[in-house]
Design a protein around this motif. Sequence first.
Motif, PDB file in Angstrom:
ATOM      1  N   MET A   1       0.850  -1.187  -0.026  1.00 37.82           N
ATOM      2  CA  MET A   1      -0.024   0.043  -0.009  1.00 37.82           C
ATOM      3  C   MET A   1       0.606   1.475  -0.017  1.00 37.82           C
ATOM      4  O   MET A   1       0.652   2.307  -0.635  1.00 37.82           O
ATOM      5  CB  MET A   1      -0.932  -0.107   1.125  1.00 37.82           C
ATOM      6  N   SER A   2       1.830   1.297   0.982  1.00 34.49           N
ATOM      7  CA  SER A   2       3.000   2.473   0.853  1.00 34.49           C
ATOM      8  C   SER A   2       3.633   2.470  -0.478  1.00 34.49           C
ATOM      9  O   SER A   2       3.594   3.921  -1.030  1.00 34.49           O
ATOM     10  CB  SER A   2       3.899   2.092   1.862  1.00 34.49           C
ATOM     11  N   LEU A   3       3.847   1.551  -1.247  1.00 38.47           N
ATOM     12  CA  LEU A   3       4.461   1.663  -2.625  1.00 38.47           C
ATOM     13  C   LEU A   3       3.339   2.046  -3.743  1.00 38.47           C
ATOM     14  O   LEU A   3       3.586   3.156  -4.277  1.00 38.47           O
ATOM     15  CB  LEU A   3       4.804   0.207  -3.172  1.00 38.47           C
ATOM     16  N   ALA A   4       2.240   1.853  -3.813  1.00 39.40           N
ATOM     17  CA  ALA A   4       1.091   2.588  -4.262  1.00 39.40           C
ATOM     18  C   ALA A   4       1.072   3.853  -3.943  1.00 39.40           C
ATOM     19  O   ALA A   4       0.924   4.704  -4.969  1.00 39.40           O
ATOM     20  CB  ALA A   4      -0.312   1.830  -4.022  1.00 39.40           C
ATOM     21  N   ALA A   5       1.137   4.375  -2.607  1.00 38.67           N
ATOM     22  CA  ALA A   5       0.866   5.673  -2.215  1.00 38.67           C
ATOM     23  C   ALA A   5       2.073   6.503  -2.701  1.00 38.67           C
ATOM     24  O   ALA A   5       1.860   7.539  -3.241  1.00 38.67           O
ATOM     25  CB  ALA A   5       0.391   5.649  -0.724  1.00 38.67           C
ATOM     26  N   ALA A   6       3.143   5.786  -2.672  1.00 32.95           N
ATOM     27  CA  ALA A   6       4.610   6.592  -2.876  1.00 32.95           C
ATOM     28  C   ALA A   6       4.657   6.948  -4.404  1.00 32.95           C
ATOM     29  O   ALA A   6       5.029   7.856  -4.850  1.00 32.95           O
ATOM     30  CB  ALA A   6       5.607   5.766  -2.480  1.00 32.95           C
ATOM     31  N   LEU A   7       4.348   5.833  -5.239  1.00 31.64           N
ATOM     32  CA  LEU A   7       4.136   5.999  -6.539  1.00 31.64           C
ATOM     33  C   LEU A   7       3.490   7.256  -7.126  1.00 31.64           C
ATOM     34  O   LEU A   7       3.599   7.771  -8.185  1.00 31.64           O
ATOM     35  CB  LEU A   7       3.754   4.676  -7.326  1.00 31.64           C
TER      36      LEU A   7
END
Length: 327
Positions: free
Chosen positions: A11-17
């Motif tokens: 989820m963090s990756l999705a938000a960070a991207l």
Amino acid sequence: MKHDNVPTRGMSLAAALCDIEYPVFQAGMAGISGPALAAAVSNAGGLGHLGGLRLPPLALRKWIRETRALTDKPFGVNIVPSFGGPEVFEAQFRVILEEKPRVVSLFYGDFAEMIPRAKAAGITVIVQVGSVALARQAIAWGADIVVAQGAEGGGHLNQGTIGVSSLVPAFVEIAEGRPVLAAGGITNRADVRAMLEVGAAGVWAGTAFVAATESLAHDLYKQKIVEATIDDTEYRTGYSFGWPFGTPHRVIPNRKKWNLVKYVGGGARVIDKPEMAEKLSLYAGQGVGKIHSVAPARERVAELVAGFSSWQVGDTASTLQALPVAA
Ligand SMILES: Cc1cc2nc3c(=O)[nH]c(=O)nc-3n(C[C@H](O)[C@H](O)[C@H](O)COP(=O)(O)O)c2cc1C
């Protein structure tokens, strides 16, 4: 911006991207999601999306600039090649390359040549599909994030035969660490938790935002969504304006047969005559039964965000989200 408001790395990756607080994505919806809606969603910590389909390039540029005036947060632009021909689509795409919104999302086409160009411009690319074969293709083209579009979804469906809770884990298995977003019938915190359980890194919602105060949908269309039960949407494969005959789509059916050649937008818009909203089929997903009012977009985002805040990694042993993700 920090991305520590979400409980897992996926989820963090999705938000960070996408440089957003929560992986709550408002679907780009032709004629329905304009600057006010996109900005309201982004201001609430999700990712708002302009619906670029059928917008002439100049108008698309204007919408992007209008959105920038309403938010300093990232937002996305959605385009679909099914209308206007390849030249118009390329011209829209060039506007996006020049204006550089944080995200571009693509639907229903061959994007092999476009995706590397968008990525080279520093734009995160999301592709929405409804089968594993199509997801593999999107990944091979270089999509950063893949949306699993379940048969429950409203509007046009890129396949539309598989339910979202089956589709998400199948995508996670082949996504090589890319975030997989869940789409189709998602309207509330319980839906979000269910999608997290099957491995989604975030959610992508359309119908819930059609019934938002800021959407460009006609008031009668919003009201239809509020009044509809889950029994009231229909999966269709006949004619729908501007799309190849046979493209699956989910709608609240119209009351009377009507000549859809008159149809100029994605569902009746606020600028359309009331008879459009009364007679046209209205795009909507199976989440309609859980939408009980027209609400500001920030409330819709807050409801979905509550699904993330109340869910923890390890809630069940089967949680696929614990799979390692690419660095
Ligand atoms: C009114 C409406 C218009 C839509 N227009 C688009 C569009 O222009 N581009 C696109 O990629 N998806 C479009 N979609 C599909 C959404 O991206 C998404 O798959 C769908 O809304 C998810 O299901 P839900 O409506 O149940 O949330 C549309 C959906 C709706 C309801």
